[in-house]
Scaffold this motif. Structure first.
Motif, short mmCIF file in Angstrom:
data_model
loop_
_atom_site.label_atom_id
_atom_site.label_comp_id
_atom_site.label_asym_id
_atom_site.label_seq_id
_atom_site.Cartn_x
_atom_site.Cartn_y
_atom_site.Cartn_z
N ARG A 1 4.59 56.19 -27.65
CA ARG A 1 5.57 57.28 -27.65
C ARG A 1 5.18 58.36 -26.64
N GLN A 2 3.90 58.42 -26.28
CA GLN A 2 3.44 59.38 -25.28
C GLN A 2 3.53 58.83 -23.86
N GLY A 3 4.05 57.61 -23.74
CA GLY A 3 4.25 57.03 -22.42
C GLY A 3 3.21 56.03 -21.98
N TYR A 4 2.24 55.74 -22.83
CA TYR A 4 1.20 54.77 -22.49
C TYR A 4 1.63 53.36 -22.89
N SER A 5 1.13 52.38 -22.14
CA SER A 5 1.21 50.99 -22.56
C SER A 5 -0.04 50.70 -23.37
N CYS A 6 0.10 50.07 -24.52
CA CYS A 6 -1.05 49.88 -25.40
C CYS A 6 -1.04 48.49 -26.03
N ASP A 7 -2.09 47.73 -25.79
CA ASP A 7 -2.29 46.43 -26.43
C ASP A 7 -3.31 46.59 -27.54
N VAL A 8 -3.11 45.85 -28.64
CA VAL A 8 -4.00 45.94 -29.79
C VAL A 8 -4.63 44.59 -30.07
N VAL A 9 -5.95 44.56 -30.27
CA VAL A 9 -6.67 43.34 -30.63
C VAL A 9 -7.58 43.64 -31.81
N PRO A 10 -7.92 42.61 -32.62
CA PRO A 10 -8.67 42.86 -33.86
C PRO A 10 -10.18 42.69 -33.78
N ASP A 11 -10.71 42.25 -32.62
CA ASP A 11 -12.15 41.99 -32.57
C ASP A 11 -12.66 42.09 -31.13
N GLY A 12 -13.99 42.09 -31.02
CA GLY A 12 -14.62 42.26 -29.73
C GLY A 12 -14.41 41.10 -28.78
N GLU A 13 -14.41 39.88 -29.31
CA GLU A 13 -14.24 38.71 -28.45
C GLU A 13 -12.88 38.72 -27.76
N THR A 14 -11.84 39.01 -28.53
CA THR A 14 -10.50 39.07 -27.94
C THR A 14 -10.39 40.24 -26.96
N ALA A 15 -11.00 41.35 -27.31
CA ALA A 15 -10.96 42.52 -26.42
C ALA A 15 -11.62 42.20 -25.08
N LEU A 16 -12.75 41.53 -25.11
CA LEU A 16 -13.46 41.20 -23.88
C LEU A 16 -12.62 40.28 -22.99
N ALA A 17 -11.93 39.33 -23.63
CA ALA A 17 -11.06 38.43 -22.87
C ALA A 17 -9.90 39.19 -22.24
#
Length: 241
Positions: free
Chosen positions: A26-42
């Motif tokens: 809502r503030q204009g950012y694009s935001c992806d959400v992941v549930p763990d470190g492994e997915t985040a690193l990828a």
């Protein structure tokens, strides 16, 4: 990619992750959400993110494993740590890593947004400066190659010089525009190297000086208002650092 910034939020609390991401969008950012470190690193390896927001206690981030790996793969990427279980040990460990904020849950969104805005602006300033430095270095190398004596010595070298100069003029102006926009989003002073603690400040200044010198030496051979304007802009840039 969002013009304001692209954020990766890593948190195993589904409700918190979804609601926080929605507020950031809502503030204009694009935001992806992941549930763990492994997915985040990828995801970090695949995308062009301006910021990582990571939960401290989640799968794949034991002993700040995610933060350490991200700092090795994407040097300079800012990271905001969120935790419901703060400790002196984890706080001290974050000091040695590119962690720009260590926030305790529940965190007010206004507080989080302030940290996000500052971190994204600083990182974009850093990227714009790095691109400018690389462009100026490449430009000087190309000019030196074109200026070297050739077998023909004819108009081919002149055409090549004008072509690469005009290309780099447009690219440099674009880089400077991006840097100006990034700096305008901050409330800090105008000195970009101080703003981001940039280790490339001296190299950037030297590259700009060399470019100004080349433009000065060739102004008699290539009479161009565009090149003269660019030289003046670069001289102004040097006078402010």
């Amino acid at each position: 990619m969002s013009e304001r910034g692209q954020i990766l939020l890593a948190d195993d609390e589904e409700v918190f992750g979804a609601s926080t991401a929605d507020l950031l969008r809502r503030q204009g950012y694009s935001c992806d959400v992941v549930p763990d470190g492994e997915t985040a690193l990828a995801r970090v390896g695949q995308g062009s993110y301006d910021l990582l927001i990571s939960d401290l206690e989640m799968p794949g981030n034991e002993d700040l494993a995610l933060v350490r790996q991200v700092s090795q793969r994407v040097g300079g990427l800012p990271i905001i740590i969120l935790t419901g279980f703060p400790s002196t040990r984890s706080a001290i460990a974050c000091i040695e890593l590119p962690v720009v904020a260590y926030l305790v849950k529940p965190v007010g969104f206004d507080q989080l947004l302030g940290k996000v805005d500052a971190a994204v602006a600083r990182f974009r300033s850093y990227l714009a400066m790095r691109r400018t430095e690389e462009r100026l270095r490449d430009w000087n190398r190309e000019v030196a190659a074109v200026a070297a004596p050739s077998a023909s010595g004819g108009p081919e070298s002149i055409d090549a010089f004008l072509t690469l100069t005009l290309r780099n003029v447009m690219g440099s102006l674009t880089d400077l525009g991006e840097l100006s926009r990034a700096l305008a989003q901050t409330q800090q002073g105008p000195h970009a190297c101080q703003l981001v603690n940039c280790p490339r400040g001296l190299q950037l200044q030297e590259a700009v000086r060399e470019t100004v010198q080349v433009l000065e030496e060739t102004k008699g051979a290539f009479r161009s208002k565009t090149l003269a304007t660019l030289r003046r802009q670069l001289e102004v840039l040097l006078s402010t650092v």
